[in-house]
Design a protein around this motif. Structure first.
Motif, mmCIF file in Angstrom:
data_model
loop_
_atom_site.group_PDB
_atom_site.id
_atom_site.type_symbol
_atom_site.label_atom_id
_atom_site.label_comp_id
_atom_site.label_asym_id
_atom_site.label_seq_id
_atom_site.Cartn_x
_atom_site.Cartn_y
_atom_site.Cartn_z
ATOM 1 N N VAL A 13 0.833 -1.203 0.000
ATOM 2 C CA VAL A 13 0.000 0.000 0.000
ATOM 3 C C VAL A 13 0.870 1.257 0.000
ATOM 4 N N LEU A 14 1.876 1.292 0.840
ATOM 5 C CA LEU A 14 2.747 2.457 0.941
ATOM 6 C C LEU A 14 3.486 2.727 -0.366
ATOM 7 N N CYS A 15 4.048 1.698 -0.951
ATOM 8 C CA CYS A 15 4.794 1.870 -2.204
ATOM 9 C C CYS A 15 3.863 2.194 -3.371
ATOM 10 N N GLY A 16 2.676 1.596 -3.388
ATOM 11 C CA GLY A 16 1.708 1.911 -4.435
ATOM 12 C C GLY A 16 1.247 3.359 -4.353
ATOM 13 N N ALA A 17 0.968 3.838 -3.141
ATOM 14 C CA ALA A 17 0.558 5.234 -2.964
ATOM 15 C C ALA A 17 1.693 6.190 -3.335
ATOM 16 N N THR A 18 2.908 5.823 -2.982
ATOM 17 C CA THR A 18 4.055 6.654 -3.339
ATOM 18 C C THR A 18 4.235 6.697 -4.849
ATOM 19 N N GLY A 19 4.099 5.557 -5.509
ATOM 20 C CA GLY A 19 4.196 5.520 -6.966
ATOM 21 C C GLY A 19 3.123 6.373 -7.623
ATOM 22 N N ALA A 20 1.904 6.317 -7.094
ATOM 23 C CA ALA A 20 0.811 7.123 -7.640
ATOM 24 C C ALA A 20 1.098 8.609 -7.465
ATOM 25 N N TYR A 21 1.598 8.998 -6.290
ATOM 26 C CA TYR A 21 1.935 10.412 -6.088
ATOM 27 C C TYR A 21 3.045 10.847 -7.042
ATOM 28 N N CYS A 22 4.019 9.984 -7.271
ATOM 29 C CA CYS A 22 5.108 10.345 -8.179
ATOM 30 C C CYS A 22 4.589 10.550 -9.598
ATOM 31 N N LEU A 23 3.609 9.769 -10.017
ATOM 32 C CA LEU A 23 2.994 9.988 -11.330
ATOM 33 C C LEU A 23 2.288 11.339 -11.378
ATOM 34 N N ALA A 41 8.176 6.685 -9.807
ATOM 35 C CA ALA A 41 6.877 6.002 -9.903
ATOM 36 C C ALA A 41 7.081 4.539 -10.292
ATOM 37 N N LEU A 42 7.957 4.293 -11.258
ATOM 38 C CA LEU A 42 8.262 2.909 -11.644
ATOM 39 C C LEU A 42 8.789 2.128 -10.446
ATOM 40 N N MET A 43 9.679 2.744 -9.691
ATOM 41 C CA MET A 43 10.242 2.084 -8.517
ATOM 42 C C MET A 43 9.151 1.819 -7.482
ATOM 43 N N GLY A 44 8.279 2.792 -7.246
ATOM 44 C CA GLY A 44 7.208 2.607 -6.267
ATOM 45 C C GLY A 44 6.259 1.487 -6.650
ATOM 46 N N PHE A 45 5.821 1.480 -7.918
ATOM 47 C CA PHE A 45 4.905 0.428 -8.360
ATOM 48 C C PHE A 45 5.598 -0.931 -8.398
ATOM 49 N N GLY A 46 6.871 -0.950 -8.789
ATOM 50 C CA GLY A 46 7.614 -2.214 -8.801
ATOM 51 C C GLY A 46 7.794 -2.774 -7.403
ATOM 52 N N MET A 47 8.090 -1.899 -6.455
ATOM 53 C CA MET A 47 8.242 -2.346 -5.073
ATOM 54 C C MET A 47 6.905 -2.819 -4.512
ATOM 55 N N ALA A 48 5.814 -2.126 -4.891
ATOM 56 C CA ALA A 48 4.481 -2.552 -4.428
ATOM 57 C C ALA A 48 4.153 -3.937 -4.966
ATOM 58 N N ALA A 49 4.461 -4.169 -6.228
ATOM 59 C CA ALA A 49 4.181 -5.485 -6.815
ATOM 60 C C ALA A 49 5.053 -6.565 -6.195
ATOM 61 N N MET A 50 6.296 -6.226 -5.900
ATOM 62 C CA MET A 50 7.207 -7.207 -5.318
ATOM 63 C C MET A 50 6.823 -7.528 -3.869
ATOM 64 N N ALA A 51 6.244 -6.559 -3.174
ATOM 65 C CA ALA A 51 5.870 -6.754 -1.769
ATOM 66 C C ALA A 51 4.504 -7.410 -1.618
ATOM 67 N N MET A 52 3.806 -7.624 -2.725
ATOM 68 C CA MET A 52 2.457 -8.196 -2.668
ATOM 69 C C MET A 52 2.475 -9.541 -1.942
ATOM 70 N N PRO A 53 1.652 -9.677 -0.894
ATOM 71 C CA PRO A 53 1.605 -10.952 -0.165
ATOM 72 C C PRO A 53 1.079 -12.081 -1.047
#
Length: 187
Positions: A13-23, A41-53
């Motif tokens: 959630v944190l990385c996805g929100a950060t990626g969205a703000y960066c966009l 933004a790429l880094m934020g969304f990539g980290m969000a996807a990688m952290a997905m439970p």
């Protein structure tokens, strides 16, 4: 990502929100800042996807190869952009760290038998330790810059658009640095 599911949810959630703000920040920025915002933004969304439970969605085995390819390309782009200065050396380290984590978390990557869903550690301890030290120093250095400067007397200046506020951009970088540190701890 190895580790408790709650930390995976929070990081996602944190990385996805950060990626969205960066966009959003990329819309209100200069051309030079736009490239940095897109990379973040790429880094934020990539980290969000990688952290997905794994409880949310089990990723196919080839996903780790896609992560490595995408962030490998981002690393090459950061090398080209680093000649112009700015924040691109940090983007290079971040992209390379994402490639490293993708390889370490892949089934059969890192240590035998320690894939994405397995408990235990992956990766090479020396590289993981060096990246942990880098991100710890980066976070500590960035945190000190968040102290606000005193407001100018007179109050005649208007505040910049919320997407172009430098302290929010710094807060996003700090957030992603902390998240990268947390993700590296789980390897």
């Amino acid at each position: 990502m190895h580790g408790p599911a709650l930390s995976g949810w929070l990081l996602m959630v944190l990385c996805g929100a950060t990626g969205a703000y960066c966009l959003l920040r990329a819309r209100d920025s200069t051309a030079r800042e736009r490239g940095s915002a897109r990379a973040e933004a790429l880094m934020g969304f990539g980290m969000a996807a990688m952290a997905m439970p794994a409880a949310l969605f089990t990723l196919p085995e080839r996903t780790w190869a896609v992560y490595a390819a995408v962030f490998g390309a981002a690393s090459l782009h950061a090398v080209v952009c680093a000649r112009r200065g700015g924040h691109h050396l940090h983007h290079l380290v971040g992209s390379l760290a994402m490639v490293y984590m993708a390889v370490a978390m892949a089934p059969g990557g890192g240590h035998p038998g320690h894939g994405a869903g397995a408990a235990g550690s992956g990766g090479i301890p020396v590289i993981t330790g060096a990246l942990l030290i880098y991100y710890a120093l980066y976070v500590l250095g960035s945190a000190g810059q968040l102290i606000p400067a005193p407001a100018p007397a007179g109050g005649g200046l208007t505040a910049p658009a919320w997407g172009a506020r430098p302290e929010l951009a710094l807060a996003c970088r700090l957030t992603m640095g902390i998240a990268m540190f947390a993700m590296l701890l789980t390897l």
